[in-house]
Design an enzyme around this catalytic site. Structure first.
Site, PDB file in Angstrom:
ATOM      1  N   ASP A  33       0.844  -1.189   0.000  1.00 13.33           N
ATOM      2  CA  ASP A  33       0.000   0.000   0.000  1.00 13.33           C
ATOM      3  C   ASP A  33       0.885   1.247   0.000  1.00 13.33           C
ATOM      4  OD1 ASP A  33      -3.222   0.503   0.968  1.00 13.33           O
ATOM      5  OD2 ASP A  33      -1.824   2.194   1.135  1.00 13.33           O
ATOM      6  N   ASN A  90     -12.767  -3.425   2.891  1.00 18.19           N
ATOM      7  CA  ASN A  90     -13.688  -2.295   3.037  1.00 18.19           C
ATOM      8  C   ASN A  90     -14.659  -2.333   1.864  1.00 18.19           C
ATOM      9  OD1 ASN A  90     -12.318  -1.302   5.328  1.00 18.19           O
ATOM     10  ND2 ASN A  90     -10.850  -0.197   4.043  1.00 18.19           N
ATOM     11  N   GLY A  96     -15.180   2.985   4.322  1.00 19.55           N
ATOM     12  CA  GLY A  96     -13.859   3.518   4.024  1.00 19.55           C
ATOM     13  C   GLY A  96     -13.299   3.110   2.685  1.00 19.55           C
ATOM     14  N   GLN A  97     -14.106   2.458   1.834  1.00 13.82           N
ATOM     15  CA  GLN A  97     -13.585   2.083   0.514  1.00 13.82           C
ATOM     16  C   GLN A  97     -13.384   3.339  -0.330  1.00 13.82           C
ATOM     17  OE1 GLN A  97     -15.857  -0.821  -1.725  1.00 13.82           O
ATOM     18  NE2 GLN A  97     -14.235  -1.049  -3.256  1.00 13.82           N
ATOM     19  N   HIS A 103     -10.237  -5.205  -3.210  1.00 12.55           N
ATOM     20  CA  HIS A 103      -8.896  -5.521  -2.721  1.00 12.55           C
ATOM     21  C   HIS A 103      -8.996  -5.977  -1.280  1.00 12.55           C
ATOM     22  CE1 HIS A 103      -9.836  -1.237  -2.370  1.00 12.55           C
ATOM     23  NE2 HIS A 103      -9.224  -1.270  -1.208  1.00 12.55           N
ATOM     24  N   HIS A 105      -7.028  -5.972   2.151  1.00 14.50           N
ATOM     25  CA  HIS A 105      -5.903  -5.401   2.888  1.00 14.50           C
ATOM     26  C   HIS A 105      -5.325  -6.481   3.800  1.00 14.50           C
ATOM     27  CE1 HIS A 105      -6.872  -0.981   2.299  1.00 14.50           C
ATOM     28  NE2 HIS A 105      -8.083  -1.476   2.105  1.00 14.50           N
TER      29      HIS A 105
HETATM   30  P1  5GP Z   1      -9.688   1.373   0.435  1.00 17.34           P
HETATM   31  O1  5GP Z   1      -9.706   2.715   1.125  1.00 17.34           O
HETATM   32  O2  5GP Z   1     -10.423   1.455  -0.879  1.00 17.34           O
HETATM   33  O3  5GP Z   1     -10.116   0.226   1.278  1.00 17.34           O
HETATM   34  O4  5GP Z   1      -8.166   1.078   0.111  1.00 17.34           O
HETATM   35  C1  5GP Z   1      -7.497   1.667  -0.958  1.00 17.34           C
HETATM   36  C2  5GP Z   1      -6.036   1.622  -0.601  1.00 17.34           C
HETATM   37  O5  5GP Z   1      -5.289   1.887  -1.773  1.00 17.34           O
HETATM   38  C3  5GP Z   1      -5.622   2.661   0.436  1.00 17.34           C
HETATM   39  O6  5GP Z   1      -5.075   2.004   1.569  1.00 17.34           O
HETATM   40  C4  5GP Z   1      -4.611   3.519  -0.305  1.00 17.34           C
HETATM   41  O7  5GP Z   1      -3.533   3.938   0.511  1.00 17.34           O
HETATM   42  C5  5GP Z   1      -4.149   2.609  -1.418  1.00 17.34           C
HETATM   43  N1  5GP Z   1      -3.706   3.308  -2.603  1.00 17.34           N
HETATM   44  C6  5GP Z   1      -4.320   4.368  -3.204  1.00 17.34           C
HETATM   45  N2  5GP Z   1      -3.634   4.735  -4.307  1.00 17.34           N
HETATM   46  C7  5GP Z   1      -2.582   3.875  -4.398  1.00 17.34           C
HETATM   47  C8  5GP Z   1      -1.508   3.763  -5.350  1.00 17.34           C
HETATM   48  O8  5GP Z   1      -1.395   4.508  -6.335  1.00 17.34           O
HETATM   49  N3  5GP Z   1      -0.596   2.772  -5.132  1.00 17.34           N
HETATM   50  C9  5GP Z   1      -0.696   1.918  -4.060  1.00 17.34           C
HETATM   51  N4  5GP Z   1       0.263   0.996  -3.936  1.00 17.34           N
HETATM   52  N5  5GP Z   1      -1.693   2.007  -3.152  1.00 17.34           N
HETATM   53  C10 5GP Z   1      -2.621   2.969  -3.331  1.00 17.34           C
END
Ligand code: 5GP
Ligand code: ZN
Length: 117
Positions: A33, A90, A96-97, A103, A105
């Site tokens: 991440d 999420n 929090g998505q 994906h 985590h």
């Molecule tokens: P969500 O908030 O949708 O559950 O998780 C999305 C995750 O993607 C977040 O933890 C965020 O830090 C990560 N993320 C967002 N943009 C990028 C990126 O460009 N590269 C990587 N490696 N992670 C990303």
């Protein structure tokens, strides 16, 4: 299914945007991440574009299983298993998505509170 050319994780899966990949096969990629919330924070992602867990159905059962088992294998590879780790999906904005390509985590290397925030 074709990738979504505006989706961040489709673009990472296609190699159009760089990421610190730690695993990939023809179906799944995993990468660190960009904004880690724990000492180890890896995203385990299907190459195929699926927006959320809510978009999945019975036909996706094996893929969901392989994503979860891959997270467990990466946890072993990263030596997270003896202390414990957390796998989080999420689903939806209130949870929090922020990236609408499903994906898992994988978080480890510190203690986690319960209930989560
Ligand atoms: P969500 O908030 O949708 O559950 O998780 C999305 C995750 O993607 C977040 O933890 C965020 O830090 C990560 N993320 C967002 N943009 C990028 C990126 O460009 N590269 C990587 N490696 N992670 C990303
Ligand atoms: Zn996508």
């Amino acid at each position: 299914m074709a990738g979504n050319d505006r989706c961040l994780f489709c673009r990472i899966a296609a190699g159009e945007i760089p990421a610190k990949k730690i695993y990939e096969d023809d179906e799944i990629i995993a990468f660190h991440d960009i904004n880690p919330q724990a000492p180890t924070h890896v995203l385990v992602v299907p190459r195929r574009h699926v927006a959320t867990l809510d978009s999945m159905n019975e036909a996706d059962a094996q893929l969901i299983g392989r994503l979860m088992l891959r997270a467990a294998q990466i946890a072993r590879d990263q030596q997270l298993t003896s202390d414990g780790y957390r796998v989080v999906v999420n689903t939806g904005e209130a949870a929090g998505q922020t990236v609408f390509h499903i994906h898992f985590h994988l978080l480890g290397g510190r203690n986690f509170g319960w209930p989560p925030g």
